[in-house]
Design a protein around this motif. Structure first.
Motif, PDB file in Angstrom:
ATOM      1  N   THR A 163       0.852  -1.177   0.000  1.00 35.36           N
ATOM      2  CA  THR A 163       0.000   0.000   0.000  1.00 35.36           C
ATOM      3  C   THR A 163       0.894   1.236   0.000  1.00 35.36           C
ATOM      4  OG1 THR A 163      -1.872   1.103   1.072  1.00 35.36           O
ATOM      5  CG2 THR A 163      -0.244   0.052   2.526  1.00 35.36           C
ATOM      6  N   GLU A 221     -10.048   5.117  -6.469  1.00 40.05           N
ATOM      7  CA  GLU A 221     -10.477   4.767  -5.117  1.00 40.05           C
ATOM      8  C   GLU A 221     -11.992   4.562  -5.016  1.00 40.05           C
ATOM      9  OE1 GLU A 221      -6.561   6.931  -4.758  1.00 40.05           O
ATOM     10  OE2 GLU A 221      -8.448   7.299  -5.824  1.00 40.05           O
ATOM     11  N   ASP A 253     -18.750  -2.506  -6.780  1.00 43.73           N
ATOM     12  CA  ASP A 253     -18.550  -1.064  -6.939  1.00 43.73           C
ATOM     13  C   ASP A 253     -18.689  -0.671  -8.403  1.00 43.73           C
ATOM     14  OD1 ASP A 253     -18.008  -0.694  -4.240  1.00 43.73           O
ATOM     15  OD2 ASP A 253     -15.845  -0.844  -4.493  1.00 43.73           O
ATOM     16  N   LYS A 276      -6.955  -3.850  -4.531  1.00 42.48           N
ATOM     17  CA  LYS A 276      -8.278  -3.329  -4.184  1.00 42.48           C
ATOM     18  C   LYS A 276      -9.359  -4.388  -4.347  1.00 42.48           C
ATOM     19  CE  LYS A 276      -8.694   0.030  -7.071  1.00 42.48           C
ATOM     20  NZ  LYS A 276      -9.355   1.152  -7.759  1.00 42.48           N
ATOM     21  N   ALA A 277      -9.203  -5.244  -5.373  1.00 42.43           N
ATOM     22  CA  ALA A 277     -10.236  -6.221  -5.707  1.00 42.43           C
ATOM     23  C   ALA A 277     -10.081  -7.532  -4.952  1.00 42.43           C
ATOM     24  CB  ALA A 277     -10.215  -6.487  -7.212  1.00 42.43           C
ATOM     25  N   ASN A 337     -13.524  -0.498  -6.234  1.00 45.70           N
ATOM     26  CA  ASN A 337     -12.616  -1.545  -5.780  1.00 45.70           C
ATOM     27  C   ASN A 337     -12.868  -2.884  -6.467  1.00 45.70           C
ATOM     28  OD1 ASN A 337     -11.282   0.121  -3.869  1.00 45.70           O
ATOM     29  ND2 ASN A 337     -12.961  -0.185  -2.415  1.00 45.70           N
ATOM     30  N   ASP A 338     -14.129  -3.271  -6.527  1.00 46.80           N
ATOM     31  CA  ASP A 338     -14.451  -4.607  -7.024  1.00 46.80           C
ATOM     32  C   ASP A 338     -15.636  -4.534  -7.982  1.00 46.80           C
ATOM     33  OD1 ASP A 338     -16.658  -4.167  -5.376  1.00 46.80           O
ATOM     34  OD2 ASP A 338     -15.952  -5.513  -3.794  1.00 46.80           O
TER      35      ASP A 338
END
Length: 374
Positions: free
Chosen positions: A52, A249, A256, A275-276, A252-253
């Motif tokens: 990150t 941001e 979203d 993120k996913a 993410n997946d």
């Protein structure tokens, strides 16, 4: 008997950057990788990485929390389980641990690497096969100094390493940022595409003013100008301007992605395996985007070679992305912990060959850079 997961080791690895990397929320001089070494009962090892930006300044997972949550919660769920069924292991992690996508991504990557090594197949082959083996890669100009960024852009162009550039803005006033970006675009002209990443730093009113000026300056793409959860504002900006918006941001997946597309968003999605929750989750998001006619961009969390390679194997299975990729993370680091670094040339990067990720650890470098108190 199928092999089972015998052990999962996590290491914190601190690697210095080639220069301070300035974002709206942090300035980086070091990147911390969370390395996962997953071993099965036959002695095979799979590698994964979770990385990150800026500790907790980017999101809710830090390197230390990723390591802790893998050690305390996720590893016990996996140890003793068969390595043969990745979907079952993913479901097990999802059922028992909420969120923690970065940690899950590192474990999913390690499982894919392990399975590839067992079967003699690359991760891209496990994911259906590579449609491309040389992927375009842009470079981020983030020194914060206009002339230095211009000089760096021309050097990258002359080296034929990058021909598109992203500028990190949002830490300064909007007028200062616009002057900075406009000067760089004017300097490179048609030799390079310029886009910006605001990293959620603007409210909607500021974004309207800033994007209008950036559009006039010839900027090609505006990434996440407003806070992640303000979806309605991002949709309004996408409808208002010709220059496309890139949701990072905010998406993410696949869930979203579906919600943002259903709300009327047009533009592009930044895919990131972290993120996913892993390469498979990122590809699920890509399918939603493609169905909605939304462009794709291969994003990075500034991972090292292991995390970057995992993403490249996923991106390689897709048709060429409308906005390319930013898989330059290893180039931002002064050193590496792998035997054979990624090969960047002709404005892109080669997909590594070999089973699994196609990456081998340099044990001496790892021993030198690993955090000794982890």
């Amino acid at each position: 008997m199928p092999a089972t997961i015998a052990s999962i080791e996590t290491l914190l690895v601190d690697l210095p950057t080639i220069r301070p990397h300035k974002l709206s929320m942090a300035t980086m001089a070091c990147q911390t990788l969370v390395l996962v070494r997953l071993r099965d009962s036959d002695g095979l090892e799979g590698l994964g990485e979770a990385t990150t930006i800026g500790g907790l300044s980017y999101g809710p997972e830090s390197p230390e929390s990723i390591k802790c949550n893998i050690d305390a919660y996720l590893a016990p769920l996996l140890i003793g389980q068969s390595t043969a069924n990745l979907n079952a292991l993913r479901a097990r992690m999802q059922r028992h641990v909420k969120a923690n996508g970065f940690a899950k991504s590192a474990l999913e990557t390690a499982l894919l690497d392990l399975q590839g090594k067992r079967l003699g197949l690359s991760v891209a082959e496990l994911l259906g096969g590579a449609r491309q083996t040389h992927l375009p890669v842009l470079w981020t100009l983030a020194s914060g100094d206009t002339q230095r960024d211009i000089d760096e852009a021309f050097q990258r162009l002359d080296d034929r390493r990058h021909c598109d550039f992203k500028l990190k803005i949002g830490a300064n006033g909007v007028d200062d940022d616009v002057r900075h970006v406009s000067a760089i675009k004017a300097a490179v002209g048609e030799r390079a595409g310029i886009r910006v990443d605001v990293n959620q730093a603007w409210d909607e009113a500021t974004a309207v003013r800033g994007i209008a000026a950036l559009e006039d300056a010839g900027i090609a793409l505006v990434e996440q100008p407003t806070p992640a959860r303000q979806h309605a504002g991002l949709v309004r900006l996408a409808e208002r301007f010709i220059v496309p918006m890139l949701a990072d941001e905010a998406v993410n997946d696949a869930i979203d992605g579906f919600n943002l597309a259903a709300s009327g968003f047009s533009g592009a999605f930044a895919l990131k395996i972290a993120k996913a929750g892993g390469p498979l989750g990122a590809l699920e998001l890509a399918s939603v985007a493609q169905a909605a006619g939304i462009g794709l961009y291969g994003g990075t969390m500034l991972e090292g070679t292991i995390g970057t390679t995992a993403a490249l194997h996923a991106w390689a299975t897709l048709a060429p992305m409308a906005w390319g990729t930013e898989m330059f993370g290893p180039l931002l680091l002064k050193d590496d912990i792998v035997v054979e670094p990624l090969h960047y040339h002709e404005f892109g990067v080669e997909l590594p060959k070999g089973p699994g990720l196609g990456v081998t650890l340099d044990e001496d470098k790892l021993a030198f850079y690993r955090r000794k108190d982890d």
